[in-house]
Design an enzyme around this catalytic site. Sequence first.
Site, mmCIF file in Angstrom:
data_model
loop_
_atom_site.group_PDB
_atom_site.id
_atom_site.type_symbol
_atom_site.label_atom_id
_atom_site.label_comp_id
_atom_site.label_asym_id
_atom_site.label_seq_id
_atom_site.Cartn_x
_atom_site.Cartn_y
_atom_site.Cartn_z
ATOM 1 N N GLU A 183 18.245 -20.820 -42.287
ATOM 2 C CA GLU A 183 18.012 -21.438 -40.758
ATOM 3 C C GLU A 183 19.839 -21.560 -39.967
ATOM 4 O O GLU A 183 20.113 -21.385 -40.728
ATOM 5 C CB GLU A 183 17.988 -23.103 -40.858
ATOM 6 N N ASP A 227 12.415 -32.238 -45.768
ATOM 7 C CA ASP A 227 13.033 -31.374 -44.862
ATOM 8 C C ASP A 227 12.940 -30.058 -44.539
ATOM 9 O O ASP A 227 13.351 -29.404 -43.834
ATOM 10 C CB ASP A 227 14.699 -31.119 -44.733
#
Length: 348
Positions: A56, A228
Amino acid sequence: MTLFLDVTTLGSLVDERGTDGFMAGLLEYMKSDFCRWEEFDKSSRTAAHSDIGVIELMPVADNVNYGFKFVNGHPSNPSVGMSTVMAFGALADVSTGFPRLLSELTLSTALRTAVTSVMAAQALAKPEAQSMGMIGCGAQSEFQAIAFHTILGIKELRIFDIDPEAMDKVVEHLKDYPELTVIKAPSAKACVKGADIVTTVTADKAYATILTPDMIEPGMHINGVGGDCPGKTELHLDVLLAGKIFVEHEPQTRVEGDIQQLPAEHTVNPLWKVIAGLEQGRDSAEQITIFDSVGFALEDFSALRYIYDQAVEVGIGEKIELIPQLNNPKDLFGLTKAQRAAAIKEVA
């Protein structure tokens, strides 16, 4: 020149301030940034998913600083001797784009995640909270325990993990905090029974149900850290339906958090408004509050600002030429000629 902090240097900085002191200082930076939430140019992180993990990029900026973090999440990494989460990041001047700081963020992510958890608990948990049950004893667990003990005043911690050695690790590390009673629980249910605060911090990339409705009691504050990314949860749907839910950046949490299980119209509450004193957190002593923590770029922005300021104050870190220093800013090609000339001179 750009200030560079590697893992060893960041560790030295934490030692210089003490883990407790470092997290307490970071908490003040984070609260300050959350209180000016609307000043930031924000977006959900960009993620590249695979069957076994995710990589990410997390950017955010105000009118002075731009910060980003590169981070992965690969739960199977420990089997090949690598960390589940690894990260680095940078802080740059908005006025010029020049990167003032390049830093490790693996250790820093653990610290800022624990600080975020405590910031949420200060706003949402019962003021008299003294006990916590923590499910998951991986790389994040000690940071959570220390933050809740030293900042929030938790006196009793019950822990559970399917790996007994992981529990032993946590007990050993927390011996440095003799006023914190640490108890190894025989099951997840026993771990959370009677706890004021429940923290789930597991790593598997799966639709897991770490907490089920029968484990929840009136007045609990639930700190859900492990859910998450898409397809990764920890809380049973009925647990979510039983509590008042708080989130960081709602568009991101809808995709990545435990609330990915809920319909889009289900009400969730922005944590920043509680931190800023604009909205109420807990409505009653009996209410169940839930912080669906997925990690947001602003928290890393706060960490980068804090790391830079502390490193400059202590005089720690290395100055590196990450960006070319040009006598003529329009002559970038000249760098290649200079390098060739130097090489020829050395050979001659």
